[in-house]
Design an enzyme around this catalytic site. Structure first.
Site, mmCIF file in Angstrom:
data_model
loop_
_atom_site.group_PDB
_atom_site.id
_atom_site.type_symbol
_atom_site.label_atom_id
_atom_site.label_comp_id
_atom_site.label_asym_id
_atom_site.label_seq_id
_atom_site.Cartn_x
_atom_site.Cartn_y
_atom_site.Cartn_z
ATOM 1 C CG ASP A 54 -2.023 -0.964 1.130
ATOM 2 O OD1 ASP A 54 -2.129 -1.630 0.080
ATOM 3 O OD2 ASP A 54 -2.798 -1.071 2.099
ATOM 4 C CE1 TYR A 75 -11.068 20.526 13.964
ATOM 5 C CE2 TYR A 75 -13.227 20.612 12.934
ATOM 6 C CZ TYR A 75 -12.233 19.904 13.570
ATOM 7 O OH TYR A 75 -12.408 18.571 13.814
ATOM 8 C CD GLU A 123 -15.682 16.984 13.171
ATOM 9 O OE1 GLU A 123 -14.471 17.243 13.329
ATOM 10 O OE2 GLU A 123 -16.326 16.224 13.915
ATOM 11 C CB CYS A 163 -20.370 -18.085 36.131
ATOM 12 S SG CYS A 163 -19.854 -17.005 37.470
ATOM 13 C CB CYS A 187 -22.351 -14.171 38.513
ATOM 14 S SG CYS A 187 -21.947 -13.923 36.777
ATOM 15 C CB CYS A 199 -17.307 -15.565 35.388
ATOM 16 S SG CYS A 199 -18.712 -14.633 34.735
ATOM 17 C CB SER A 228 -10.408 13.862 21.852
ATOM 18 O OG SER A 228 -9.685 13.301 22.892
ATOM 19 C CG LEU A 229 -11.504 19.434 21.512
ATOM 20 C CD1 LEU A 229 -12.647 20.154 20.799
ATOM 21 C CD2 LEU A 229 -10.362 20.395 21.788
ATOM 22 C CG ASP A 256 -0.848 5.102 -0.273
ATOM 23 O OD1 ASP A 256 -1.763 4.870 -1.091
ATOM 24 O OD2 ASP A 256 -0.934 4.850 0.939
ATOM 25 C CE LYS A 307 -10.317 24.802 18.065
ATOM 26 N NZ LYS A 307 -10.425 24.664 16.620
ATOM 27 C CG ASP A 350 -22.423 15.400 16.269
ATOM 28 O OD1 ASP A 350 -21.405 14.685 16.403
ATOM 29 O OD2 ASP A 350 -23.525 15.097 16.732
ATOM 30 C CB CYS A 377 -19.234 -12.104 38.842
ATOM 31 S SG CYS A 377 -18.708 -13.785 38.529
ATOM 32 C CE LYS A 417 -16.555 18.454 20.429
ATOM 33 N NZ LYS A 417 -17.137 17.279 19.781
HETATM 34 S S1 IVH Z 1 -10.321 21.361 17.536
HETATM 35 C C1 IVH Z 1 -6.442 19.782 19.195
HETATM 36 N N1 IVH Z 1 -12.535 22.436 16.625
HETATM 37 O O1 IVH Z 1 -14.381 17.406 18.156
HETATM 38 C C2 IVH Z 1 -7.878 20.088 19.016
HETATM 39 N N2 IVH Z 1 -12.515 20.105 17.013
HETATM 40 O O2 IVH Z 1 -14.175 16.191 20.773
HETATM 41 C C3 IVH Z 1 -8.425 19.561 17.763
HETATM 42 N N3 IVH Z 1 -14.593 18.970 16.406
HETATM 43 O O3 IVH Z 1 -11.741 15.248 17.385
HETATM 44 C C4 IVH Z 1 -9.858 19.690 17.662
HETATM 45 N N4 IVH Z 1 -15.659 20.759 15.698
HETATM 46 O O4 IVH Z 1 -13.374 15.890 15.497
HETATM 47 C C5 IVH Z 1 -11.928 21.301 17.023
HETATM 48 N N5 IVH Z 1 -14.408 23.498 15.765
HETATM 49 C C6 IVH Z 1 -13.794 22.398 16.153
HETATM 50 C C7 IVH Z 1 -14.441 21.142 16.115
HETATM 51 C C8 IVH Z 1 -13.769 20.014 16.567
HETATM 52 C C9 IVH Z 1 -15.726 19.449 15.887
HETATM 53 C C10 IVH Z 1 -14.363 17.565 16.771
HETATM 54 C C11 IVH Z 1 -13.052 16.981 16.316
HETATM 55 C C12 IVH Z 1 -12.392 16.472 17.569
HETATM 56 C C13 IVH Z 1 -13.550 16.340 18.485
HETATM 57 C C14 IVH Z 1 -13.120 16.410 19.929
#
Ligand code: IVH
Length: 749
Positions: free
Chosen positions: A43, A234, A182, A430, A427, A451, A92-93, A47, A298, A128, A445, A126
């Site tokens: 792969d 973003y 996103e 088991c 339990c 179990c 993640s946040l 690539d 941020k 979704d 348990c 944020k």
């Molecule tokens: S900033 C280092 N900004 O939320 C920080 N994240 O719960 C990077 N998301 O994994 C993330 N809208 O998928 C950022 N305006 C936004 C966002 C955002 C959605 C998501 C993103 C992240 C998740 C964390």
């Protein structure tokens, strides 16, 4: 292969020839992948060829061929997607739920930086959807990858190329440029897609996010192309040069480069303005036309972001302020008990299906027996003491991704004859006794390895992504092998004998079973073989011991360096661990007795008597102290580890496993840093940074930060007013430097 000439050095004639060659080679690779079981190139090589082709086309757009491999979608990926290691982790946040959490976030940021003044933040919706990282090299889109576990994601380049919001080429971008954002689907597009799906008998998606994820992660990029996906940028990953000096400026730069950025992004002078923007966005939520689940704040100044840095999975400079959970009422039809990996009996509500915030919910958690009875984990009354009964109308709530919860009961609609729920003391899987330990809200348990539910859950955990990560072995396969008469897998060690057992059995081959085939079995054996070499931290985490999470596993691995050293230390610490438990029990008894008699507590003496009675050798006590000094490793975790390894059956099972493995020592973190591996102590007043920042920075560079000076200390960083620690360092001959010396050492002076 001959050394390839750099794209920048190609003449037009050479470029034309090279594009023809690449069209051939890539075409052949596509054909091989579709018709043969064993593609001829990896792969990664594939690539690289596609990347080179795209780069040449970017330099000589006029030479792009009618049969250009760039326009052929859906060729590259065998058996799922290729993997991409993110050069810069995708994080993640942290979440905030209340206004107070936002003020607290701001206070924490200022505290860490040691600033009294105001800090500016951006606020933006944020989205979704699912995050995607796009890599451009010299202005050409060369790779798109999903977040995956944050370190390794899936290569979805061909699919991403079909999204209109994602430019294939950029003017004026840094040479290496990873933009993150996103992928999402709008409400009208989602409704239309589901309508089409329903008409054609396809999959109908529960919500726009699932639809977006299902559409992006298609092995056939032709399907992705037919799905209306969108993209908001973003954030960013690797960059050969900075985009701007502020977050807000960087977003403006992304927009100027041709990306969609969210129009509701604003700059705020502090928590009041952040909350005002939150209210504004919340009020617009229903009319935006796409799903959002909160507002992200941020720190605006990118140099401050750099100083704040990261915790293990989240940045210190950002937080997600989530919208309140969504609610619905429905009937509780039954309560089932699930038995988890550590034996915990978890009550699950089976509900008449109900839509909560666009998702159909038919199961929800009821936490534990106290929760059902109307008490919290400290025994205090919740829901005004209303208990939950089968037949009740209950309120279900859902916040983001988390498992829905049963929040409330409508007593007015309780059916006649509804009876209080009796939580089982055996339990259900088991039949072993299920007991609650003092101070634990959970009934467990006691069946241990006998179990079946615990055994299956442990195996599922063992093969999971953060543990052994064995591709092709998920819950479904684990459950099948666990119940299998021909190729049973009852404990982790059995996974590593599967191939040999299958080879030795001439009649009932796995490849002839439904759900398997020549290719998937070959791949499974390869995936298992690949995991015979396993990093120590993963092994520790994979054992699924209670309280031992990923962070603790990494800490133990780094501290002890090898499996043998860890086991020897835990064994040596065993007498001290038992003394610790006896002392805890003595203390509990003493407190209870004292409370009953209304006299003063003499718990400390009870502890000391209990420890003395066990007569712990000093070397054991020292091993115990060492075990519990790690970050986040307290006595509770250490006892759990000790109990597991002291249990004869568990120990034998682990040893059977380890016999199949080559356990790899932890990689030294940031080896190129001059302080990697050193134990550093900070003392006195630091003037250029706070203590928290100094510690985080040192740890990020691979140093260990200790609280006191000992013979193991390598370096004391002493500011003005350093007292006893400086004396200790002097006495022990520990190297001492001041704050400027430290900054010079780590290259930040
Ligand atoms: S900033 C280092 N900004 O939320 C920080 N994240 O719960 C990077 N998301 O994994 C993330 N809208 O998928 C950022 N305006 C936004 C966002 C955002 C959605 C998501 C993103 C992240 C998740 C964390």
């Amino acid at each position: 292969m001959a050394v390839e000439k750099a794209v920048a050095a190609l003449t037009e004639a050479e470029a034309r020839q090279e594009l023809a060659r690449l069209a051939d080679v890539i075409g052949a690779a596509n054909a091989a992948y579709h018709t043969q079981d064993a593609p001829e190139i990896s792969d990664a090589e594939y690539d690289a060829l596609k990347r080179r082709n795209a780069e040449i086309e970017a330099r000589f757009p006029a030479l792009k061929r009618a049969d250009s491999p760039s326009d052929i979608v859906g060729g590259a990926v065998a058996e799922g997607f290729g993997k991409v290691r993110h050069e810069v982790r995708m994080l993640s946040l942290e979440n905030a739920f209340e206004d107070g959490d936002v003020a607290e976030f701001d206070a924490r940021v200022r505290n860490f930086l040691g600033t009294a003044g105001r800090i500016a933040y951006t606020a933006e919706p944020k989205i979704d959807g699912l995050s995607l990282s796009l890599r451009y090299e010299r202005g050409v889109l060369v790779q798109a990858a999903t977040r995956g576990d944050g370190e390794v994601g899936e290569n979805v380049t061909d699919n991403a190329r079909t999204i209109a919001d994602i430019p294939q080429r950029l003017q004026g971008a840094p040479e290496v440029f990873e933009v993150r954002g996103e992928v999402y689907m709008s409400h009208p597009d989602f409704a239309a897609l589901n309508e089409r799906q329903a008409l054609t008998g396809g999959k109908v998606f529960a919500n726009p996010r699932n639809a977006a994820a299902g559409s992006l992660r298609q092995l056939d990029a032709g399907i992705t192309a037919a799905r209306p996906l969108r993209f908001f940028a973003y954030s960013w990953g690797s960059l050969s040069e900075p985009l701007a000096t502020t977050q807000f400026g960087a977003i403006a730069r992304l927009a100027a480069l041709g990306f969609q950025t969210n129009p509701l992004t604003v700059l705020c002078a502090g928590p009041e303005e952040m909350l005002a923007q939150y209210r504004r966005i919340e009020a617009m939520r229903a009319s935006l036309g796409y799903d959002i689940d909160g507002v992200v704040y941020k720190v605006d100044d990118l140099s401050l972001q750099g100083r704040l840095g990261f915790r293990s999975t989240t940045p210190r400079w950002a937080i997600a302020h989530k919208f309140p959970a969504e609610l619905a009422w429905t009937r509780l039809e039954a309560i089932d008990i699930q038995v988890g990996r550590t034996g915990a009996l978890s009550p699950v509500a089976r509900l008449a299906p109900v839509t909560v915030g666009g998702v159909v919910v038919s199961n929800a958690t009821l936490h534990n027996e106290d929760y059902i009875a109307g008490r919290d984990s400290r025994g205090e009354v919740i829901r005004e003491g209303k208990d939950i009964r089968v037949g009740d109308w209950v309120q279900v709530y859902r916040a983001g991704d988390v498992i829905p919860k049963v929040a409330d009961v409508d007593m007015a609609r309780r059916p006649d004859g509804a009876v209080p729920y009796v939580f089982p003391h055996l339990c259900p899987e088991c039949g072993s006794a299920a007991v609650r330990e003092e101070g634990d809200s959970v009934r467990r348990c006691t069946g241990g390895l006998i179990c079946p539910a615990q055994a299956v859950e442990r195996l599922v955990h063992f093969v999971s992504r953060s543990a052994f990560d064995i591709e092709g072995l998920g819950r479904k396969q684990v459950e099948m092998f666990f119940a299998d008469a021909v190729l049973p897998v009852r404990e982790p060690a059995d996974i590593f004998t599967l191939e040999a057992r299958d080879t030795a059995n001439p009649l009932q081959k796995l490849r002839n079973r439904e759900g398997f085939g020549e290719k998937s079995v070959t791949n499974l054996w390869a995936a298992i073989r690949e995991r015979r070499r396993i990093p120590l931290a993963r092994l520790i985490f994979a054992l699924g011991m209670r309280h031992v999470g990923e962070v603790a596993a990494q800490d133990l691995a780094r501290h002890y360096g090898s499996w043998e050293a860890l086991v020897a230390a835990v064994d040596l610490a065993r007498p001290a661990a038992l003394a610790h438990r006896a002392a805890d029990e003595a203390e509990l008894e003493e407190r209870a007795a004292a409370a009953a008699e209304g006299r003063r507590v003499r718990a400390k003496e009870a502890r000391e008597r209990a420890v003395a009675a066990l007569d712990v050798p000093e070397e054991s006590a020292a091993a115990w102290r060492e075990l519990i000094t790690g970050d986040g490793i307290g006595p509770v975790l250490a006892l759990s580890l000790s109990d597991t390894l002291a249990n004869a059956e568990e120990r034998a099972s682990v040893e059977r496993l380890v016999a199949h493995l080559e356990v790899l020592p932890p990689e030294a973190r940031a080896t190129e840093s001059p302080v990697a591996g050193l134990t550093v102590v900070f003392t006195g007043t630091l003037e250029k940074m706070t203590r928290a920042e100094a510690k985080a920075r040192a740890e990020a560079l691979g140093a260990k930060v200790a609280g006191s000076v000992s013979a193991k200390t390598d370096l004391l960083v002493a500011g003005p007013g350093a007292g006893s620690k400086a004396k200790d360092a002097e006495r022990l001959g520990v190297r001492m430097i001041d704050e400027d010396g430290w900054l010079a050492l780590i290259g930040e002076a």
